[in-house]
Design a protein around this motif. Structure first.
Motif, PDB file in Angstrom:
ATOM      1  N   THR A  59       0.827  -1.209   0.000  1.00 16.51           N
ATOM      2  CA  THR A  59       0.000   0.000   0.000  1.00 16.51           C
ATOM      3  C   THR A  59       0.860   1.257   0.000  1.00 16.51           C
ATOM      4  O   THR A  59       0.567   2.232  -0.709  1.00 16.51           O
ATOM      5  N   LEU A  60       1.940   1.235   0.771  1.00 15.89           N
ATOM      6  CA  LEU A  60       2.726   2.453   0.981  1.00 15.89           C
ATOM      7  C   LEU A  60       3.612   2.813  -0.212  1.00 15.89           C
ATOM      8  O   LEU A  60       3.721   3.987  -0.579  1.00 15.89           O
ATOM      9  N   VAL A  61       4.238   1.835  -0.835  1.00 13.77           N
ATOM     10  CA  VAL A  61       5.218   2.114  -1.895  1.00 13.77           C
ATOM     11  C   VAL A  61       4.611   2.917  -3.050  1.00 13.77           C
ATOM     12  O   VAL A  61       5.165   3.949  -3.447  1.00 13.77           O
ATOM     13  N   PRO A  62       3.464   2.504  -3.628  1.00 11.94           N
ATOM     14  CA  PRO A  62       2.924   3.317  -4.727  1.00 11.94           C
ATOM     15  C   PRO A  62       2.486   4.710  -4.291  1.00 11.94           C
ATOM     16  O   PRO A  62       2.539   5.653  -5.090  1.00 11.94           O
ATOM     17  N   LEU A  63       2.056   4.859  -3.026  1.00  8.52           N
ATOM     18  CA  LEU A  63       1.682   6.183  -2.535  1.00  8.52           C
ATOM     19  C   LEU A  63       2.903   7.109  -2.477  1.00  8.52           C
ATOM     20  O   LEU A  63       2.813   8.296  -2.799  1.00  8.52           O
ATOM     21  N   VAL A  64       4.042   6.570  -2.066  1.00 11.07           N
ATOM     22  CA  VAL A  64       5.274   7.362  -2.040  1.00 11.07           C
ATOM     23  C   VAL A  64       5.684   7.726  -3.468  1.00 11.07           C
ATOM     24  O   VAL A  64       6.054   8.871  -3.756  1.00 11.07           O
ATOM     25  N   PHE A  65       5.610   6.756  -4.388  1.00 13.63           N
ATOM     26  CA  PHE A  65       5.913   7.029  -5.796  1.00 13.63           C
ATOM     27  C   PHE A  65       4.999   8.129  -6.337  1.00 13.63           C
ATOM     28  O   PHE A  65       5.442   9.024  -7.062  1.00 13.63           O
ATOM     29  N   PHE A  66       3.721   8.036  -5.998  1.00  9.02           N
ATOM     30  CA  PHE A  66       2.750   9.018  -6.468  1.00  9.02           C
ATOM     31  C   PHE A  66       3.100  10.414  -5.952  1.00  9.02           C
ATOM     32  O   PHE A  66       3.047  11.399  -6.702  1.00  9.02           O
ATOM     33  N   ALA A  67       3.450  10.504  -4.670  1.00 10.64           N
ATOM     34  CA  ALA A  67       3.808  11.800  -4.084  1.00 10.64           C
ATOM     35  C   ALA A  67       5.038  12.388  -4.768  1.00 10.64           C
ATOM     36  O   ALA A  67       5.093  13.594  -5.061  1.00 10.64           O
ATOM     37  N   LEU A  68       6.040  11.546  -5.056  1.00  6.42           N
ATOM     38  CA  LEU A  68       7.241  12.013  -5.734  1.00  6.42           C
ATOM     39  C   LEU A  68       6.932  12.468  -7.156  1.00  6.42           C
ATOM     40  O   LEU A  68       7.480  13.461  -7.643  1.00  6.42           O
ATOM     41  N   ALA A  69       6.024  11.763  -7.826  1.00  8.41           N
ATOM     42  CA  ALA A  69       5.654  12.137  -9.191  1.00  8.41           C
ATOM     43  C   ALA A  69       4.890  13.451  -9.211  1.00  8.41           C
ATOM     44  O   ALA A  69       5.130  14.310 -10.069  1.00  8.41           O
ATOM     45  N   ALA A  70       3.962  13.621  -8.270  1.00  4.41           N
ATOM     46  CA  ALA A  70       3.130  14.820  -8.234  1.00  4.41           C
ATOM     47  C   ALA A  70       3.961  16.084  -8.035  1.00  4.41           C
ATOM     48  O   ALA A  70       3.557  17.170  -8.462  1.00  4.41           O
ATOM     49  N   GLN A  71       5.137  15.942  -7.399  1.00 10.83           N
ATOM     50  CA  GLN A  71       6.014  17.094  -7.181  1.00 10.83           C
ATOM     51  C   GLN A  71       6.813  17.464  -8.417  1.00 10.83           C
ATOM     52  O   GLN A  71       7.368  18.557  -8.501  1.00 10.83           O
ATOM     53  N   ARG A  72       6.873  16.558  -9.398  1.00  9.51           N
ATOM     54  CA  ARG A  72       7.796  16.743 -10.518  1.00  9.51           C
ATOM     55  C   ARG A  72       7.125  16.947 -11.876  1.00  9.51           C
ATOM     56  O   ARG A  72       7.777  17.437 -12.802  1.00  9.51           O
ATOM     57  N   VAL A  73       5.871  16.540 -12.025  1.00  6.93           N
ATOM     58  CA  VAL A  73       5.222  16.643 -13.328  1.00  6.93           C
ATOM     59  C   VAL A  73       3.900  17.387 -13.189  1.00  6.93           C
ATOM     60  O   VAL A  73       3.311  17.433 -12.102  1.00  6.93           O
ATOM     61  N   PRO A  74       3.405  17.993 -14.287  1.00 10.79           N
ATOM     62  CA  PRO A  74       2.131  18.710 -14.230  1.00 10.79           C
ATOM     63  C   PRO A  74       0.963  17.774 -13.929  1.00 10.79           C
ATOM     64  O   PRO A  74       1.026  16.571 -14.206  1.00 10.79           O
ATOM     65  N   LEU A  75      -0.110  18.359 -13.389  1.00 11.11           N
ATOM     66  CA  LEU A  75      -1.298  17.566 -13.079  1.00 11.11           C
ATOM     67  C   LEU A  75      -1.902  16.959 -14.346  1.00 11.11           C
ATOM     68  O   LEU A  75      -2.494  15.878 -14.300  1.00 11.11           O
ATOM     69  N   SER A  76      -1.754  17.659 -15.489  1.00 12.71           N
ATOM     70  CA  SER A  76      -2.289  17.121 -16.734  1.00 12.71           C
ATOM     71  C   SER A  76      -1.611  15.802 -17.093  1.00 12.71           C
ATOM     72  O   SER A  76      -2.262  14.867 -17.583  1.00 12.71           O
ATOM     73  N   THR A  77      -0.311  15.717 -16.843  1.00 15.59           N
ATOM     74  CA  THR A  77       0.408  14.466 -17.092  1.00 15.59           C
ATOM     75  C   THR A  77      -0.061  13.368 -16.155  1.00 15.59           C
ATOM     76  O   THR A  77      -0.274  12.218 -16.573  1.00 15.59           O
ATOM     77  N   MET A  78      -0.233  13.702 -14.879  1.00 14.39           N
ATOM     78  CA  MET A  78      -0.731  12.731 -13.917  1.00 14.39           C
ATOM     79  C   MET A  78      -2.139  12.272 -14.302  1.00 14.39           C
ATOM     80  O   MET A  78      -2.507  11.102 -14.109  1.00 14.39           O
ATOM     81  N   GLY A  79      -2.928  13.204 -14.859  1.00 12.33           N
ATOM     82  CA  GLY A  79      -4.280  12.858 -15.263  1.00 12.33           C
ATOM     83  C   GLY A  79      -4.307  11.818 -16.362  1.00 12.33           C
ATOM     84  O   GLY A  79      -5.204  10.971 -16.408  1.00 12.33           O
ATOM     85  N   ILE A  80      -3.330  11.876 -17.260  1.00 10.46           N
ATOM     86  CA  ILE A  80      -3.246  10.881 -18.330  1.00 10.46           C
ATOM     87  C   ILE A  80      -2.704   9.556 -17.793  1.00 10.46           C
ATOM     88  O   ILE A  80      -3.212   8.479 -18.116  1.00 10.46           O
ATOM     89  N   LEU A  81      -1.685   9.636 -16.955  1.00 13.28           N
ATOM     90  CA  LEU A  81      -1.078   8.416 -16.414  1.00 13.28           C
ATOM     91  C   LEU A  81      -2.060   7.598 -15.583  1.00 13.28           C
ATOM     92  O   LEU A  81      -1.944   6.370 -15.508  1.00 13.28           O
ATOM     93  N   GLN A  82      -3.041   8.281 -14.946  1.00 14.77           N
ATOM     94  CA  GLN A  82      -3.934   7.564 -14.032  1.00 14.77           C
ATOM     95  C   GLN A  82      -4.751   6.479 -14.734  1.00 14.77           C
ATOM     96  O   GLN A  82      -5.200   5.525 -14.097  1.00 14.77           O
TER      97      GLN A  82
END
Length: 296
Positions: free
Chosen positions: A222-245
């Motif tokens: 449970t924890l590992v992908p949440l940490v990855f997600f937090a690190l990604a959210a700090q580095r890429v635009p929300l639009s990119t995260m929206g596509i990746l989801q």
């Protein structure tokens, strides 16, 4: 500076893909937990995620952040905990009962439900493409209701509970890791009650090394992908995260059809096609707006 920016963006995309890829493989992992009831799995997941997050906070010297949380934030953490616990429970039930495709549907329609919540709760005004996307999403639910012979309850509960969780996380003032620990502390008493009740019946924790080990793994899984997600959210635009989801439900759908051999009649594909068309319109509109608002 430009090379450093590209490196940061590329690492962010890698973290984002890692997070959504792990979430997409959850049917493979939680399918191994069919020996336990969904209630016991969720209770063990809450407690072991709490244990791992507290350990990480301790090693990072951030445990004191929990003592500085005010009463309002604790109430929000409890609300978030209730929403995500419901989401976890229904998801585990869906995987164990061989409804992985319906679980995938829930995460496909989640962005549309989030937009609908924004209209109902925050009185947000939608643009024409967003209304079209919502209309297509509603039509898809009707088509799938006819196909299943019932409303797709698993998908709807997953989408609504996760959208609720997202709304609470939007207003709570906590970083990812302390927030997860606070949510675990709020849910821990209820999880312990479930485990105590299970121990008087057919509890599986402690019944064998493999069963116990798999239940303990729910914490780091449970924890590992949440940490990855937090690190990604700090580095890429929300639009990119929206596509990746969309990677997560796409992988889950593939698992349900290719590995679980769940039925996918033409009417069900038609419902999913309406959802994908709605998401294409919704995502395209969001990307166009993000390009217009990027500062010079």
């Amino acid at each position: 500076m430009r090379a450093e920016s590209h490196l940061q963006r590329d690492s962010g995309v890698a973290f984002g893909v890692g997070a959504y890829f792990i979430w997409g493989l959850f049917p493979a992992f939680f399918g191994l937990l069919s020996f336990a009831s969904p209630g016991e799995v969720v209770a063990e997941r809450i407690l072991w995620t709490l244990v791992v997050s507290l350990l990480v906070l301790t090693l990072a010297g951030r445990l004191g952040e929990l003592r500085r949380i005010d009463a309002r934030t604790w109430r929000l953490a409890a609300a978030a905990s209730a929403a995500i616990s419901m989401n976890w429970g229904v998801y585990v039930y869906g995987v164990i009962s061989h409804h992985v495709v319906e679980c995938a549907l829930g995460y496909f329609i989640n962005p549309l439900v989030t937009v609908a919540f924004g209209v109902v709760i925050f009185r947000e005004k939608l643009r024409a493409p967003q209304w079209v996307a919502l209309g297509l999403g509603a039509a898809a639910v009707i088509v799938l209701t006819v196909d299943y012979g019932r409303p797709p309850w698993i998908a709807l509960i997953l989408a609504c509970s996760f959208a609720t969780y997202g709304l609470v996380k939007k207003v709570i003032r906590l970083d990812a890791l302390p927030g997860l620990a606070a949510e675990g502390l709020a849910a821990a008493p209820f999880a312990l009650i479930v485990i105590v009740i299970a121990s008087t019946g057919n509890a599986t924790f402690g019944s064998s090394v493999s069963h116990t080990g798999l239940l303990m793994l729910t914490g780091p899984v449970t924890l590992v992908p949440l940490v990855f997600f937090a690190l990604a959210a700090q580095r890429v635009p929300l639009s990119t995260m929206g596509i990746l989801q969309y990677l997560t439900p796409a992988l889950q759908l593939t698992w349900g059809v290719a590995v679980g051999h769940e039925p996918m009649p033409a009417s069900r594909w038609a419902g999913f096609a309406l959802i994908w068309l709605a998401l294409a319109i919704f995502t395209g509109d969001a990307l166009r707006r993000s390009r217009r608002t990027v500062p010079a």
